[in-house]
Design an enzyme around this catalytic site. Structure first.
Site, mmCIF file in Angstrom:
data_model
loop_
_atom_site.group_PDB
_atom_site.id
_atom_site.type_symbol
_atom_site.label_atom_id
_atom_site.label_comp_id
_atom_site.label_asym_id
_atom_site.label_seq_id
_atom_site.Cartn_x
_atom_site.Cartn_y
_atom_site.Cartn_z
ATOM 1 N N LYS A 112 0.994 -1.437 0.286
ATOM 2 C CA LYS A 112 0.042 -0.391 -0.195
ATOM 3 C C LYS A 112 1.018 1.534 0.566
ATOM 4 O O LYS A 112 0.440 2.502 -0.840
ATOM 5 C CB LYS A 112 -0.624 -0.245 1.083
ATOM 6 C CG LYS A 112 -1.932 -1.272 1.939
ATOM 7 C CD LYS A 112 -2.987 -0.859 2.724
ATOM 8 C CE LYS A 112 -2.077 -1.225 3.184
ATOM 9 N NZ LYS A 112 -1.753 -2.329 4.080
ATOM 10 N N ARG A 172 -9.010 1.093 9.567
ATOM 11 C CA ARG A 172 -8.825 -0.682 9.780
ATOM 12 C C ARG A 172 -9.643 -2.032 10.059
ATOM 13 O O ARG A 172 -9.524 -3.053 9.926
ATOM 14 C CB ARG A 172 -7.263 -1.077 10.425
ATOM 15 C CG ARG A 172 -5.894 -0.624 9.932
ATOM 16 C CD ARG A 172 -5.223 -0.665 10.910
ATOM 17 N NE ARG A 172 -3.343 -0.222 10.169
ATOM 18 C CZ ARG A 172 -2.543 -0.733 10.844
ATOM 19 N NH1 ARG A 172 -2.611 -1.010 11.646
ATOM 20 N NH2 ARG A 172 -1.697 -0.729 9.551
ATOM 21 N N ARG A 222 11.715 -6.342 4.871
ATOM 22 C CA ARG A 222 11.821 -4.833 4.631
ATOM 23 C C ARG A 222 13.014 -4.147 5.321
ATOM 24 O O ARG A 222 13.257 -4.926 7.162
ATOM 25 C CB ARG A 222 10.510 -4.525 5.221
ATOM 26 C CG ARG A 222 10.190 -2.969 5.029
ATOM 27 C CD ARG A 222 8.927 -2.728 4.811
ATOM 28 N NE ARG A 222 8.688 -3.352 5.600
ATOM 29 C CZ ARG A 222 7.069 -3.381 6.093
ATOM 30 N NH1 ARG A 222 6.103 -2.634 4.917
ATOM 31 N NH2 ARG A 222 6.288 -3.799 7.137
ATOM 32 N N ARG A 273 12.825 -3.415 11.692
ATOM 33 C CA ARG A 273 11.759 -3.196 12.763
ATOM 34 C C ARG A 273 10.868 -3.884 13.865
ATOM 35 O O ARG A 273 11.059 -5.102 13.075
ATOM 36 C CB ARG A 273 10.191 -1.690 12.047
ATOM 37 C CG ARG A 273 10.996 -0.581 11.351
ATOM 38 C CD ARG A 273 9.317 0.060 10.812
ATOM 39 N NE ARG A 273 7.936 -0.978 11.147
ATOM 40 C CZ ARG A 273 7.053 -0.600 9.869
ATOM 41 N NH1 ARG A 273 7.590 0.064 8.915
ATOM 42 N NH2 ARG A 273 5.885 -1.146 9.933
ATOM 43 N N ARG A 331 0.201 -10.481 12.627
ATOM 44 C CA ARG A 331 -0.739 -9.031 11.818
ATOM 45 C C ARG A 331 -1.582 -9.843 10.887
ATOM 46 O O ARG A 331 -3.074 -8.525 10.995
ATOM 47 C CB ARG A 331 0.622 -8.048 11.270
ATOM 48 C CG ARG A 331 1.438 -7.488 12.658
ATOM 49 C CD ARG A 331 2.035 -6.927 12.347
ATOM 50 N NE ARG A 331 1.333 -5.790 11.083
ATOM 51 C CZ ARG A 331 3.034 -5.136 11.122
ATOM 52 N NH1 ARG A 331 3.679 -5.598 10.532
ATOM 53 N NH2 ARG A 331 2.543 -4.317 9.216
#
Length: 258
Positions: free
Chosen positions: A44, A120, A155, A200, A211
């Site tokens: 996104k 969300r 990532r 992260r 998640r």
């Protein structure tokens, strides 16, 4: 409202980095308010940032707002951290108040924008509609969970400017998604910082799996909600953002009437 000072700080920084004031002009032809849906890591932010740059509209992400609170160690940031580290969604009441304040100025000036990371939950979506009205278009980005897992766990983010890279090169089932690496190894393309890339905490494998489970349970009902409003489009991510961006831009320009 609570944390008004922190919200104003985020908006000032966003205006500086994206030059939002120039979007408040009659010359800006793209006035649609667009919302992106999709599981964490589907892309996104990548699609939104690249599309917004070409369309000259602001990209608003709830993740940036929350990270700004975390970085400045605000009371609301400390509260959010406990949920994020457990892989849970931040409560609706907190997110709604932050996002309504953040989006209000853009809507007042009839500026187009792309919003990702919020709402969300179905409750958040209804609250957003009640306080700010409907968005013009909702785009749901889709991709297989195993590919999303590979993308997120590989990532890396620049600790200085927040620019995102990815170490994974995914080639399977017709997909060819090359890695997003700095042009010069160890140096961020955006700010020039050296050895600043890090993973992260919420990109760790166990956290990511949780998640995705939370997303499927709480966010999936949004698909039906916006489908029933007649403003939902689907965009299947089958390759890298560079190759698919023209198709994504074409979808953004499509009429929201279905």
């Amino acid at each position: 409202m609570i944390q008004r000072k922190a919200i104003r700080h985020f908006l000032r920084k966003t205006i500086q980095t994206q030059n939002i004031k120039r979007y408040y002009t009659a010359d800006n032809k793209f006035h649609k308010k667009v919302l992106l849906l999709g599981a964490p890591g589907v892309g996104k932010g990548t699609y939104a940032s690249r599309a917004c740059k070409q369309l000259e509209i602001p990209h608003i992400t709830s993740g940036d707002i929350i990270r700004d609170h975390l970085k400045n160690d605000t009371p609301i940031g400390r509260e959010c951290r406990s949920y994020m580290e457990a892989g849970e969604l931040i409560p609706d009441e907190i997110m709604t108040r932050i996002m309504v304040d953040t989006l209000g100025d853009l809507i007042e000036h009839d500026s187009g924008f792309v919003l990702d990371g919020y709402p969300r939950t179905l409750h958040q979506a209804k609250e957003l509609h009640e306080k700010l009205g409907d968005v013009d278009q909702v785009i749901n980005l889709t991709q297989r969970d195993d590919i999303i897992l590979a993308k997120i766990t590989n990532r890396r983010v620049c600790s200085e400017c927040g620019h995102t890279y990815n170490l994974a090169h995914i080639k399977e089932d017709g997909l060819d998604m090359p890695p997003l690496l700095p042009k010069v190894d160890g140096i961020c393309d955006e700010c020039g910082a050296k050895d600043s890339l890090f993973q992260r905490d919420d990109d760790q494998l166990d956290i990511v799996k949780n998640r995705l489970n939370v997303y499927n349970e709480l966010t999936a009902p949004l698909i039906d909600y916006y489908e029933n409003k007649g403003i939902l489009d689907h965009f299947k991510v089958t390759g890298g953002a560079k190759a698919l961006l023209p198709s994504f831009l074409e979808l953004l320009h499509r009429s929201s009437s279905h």
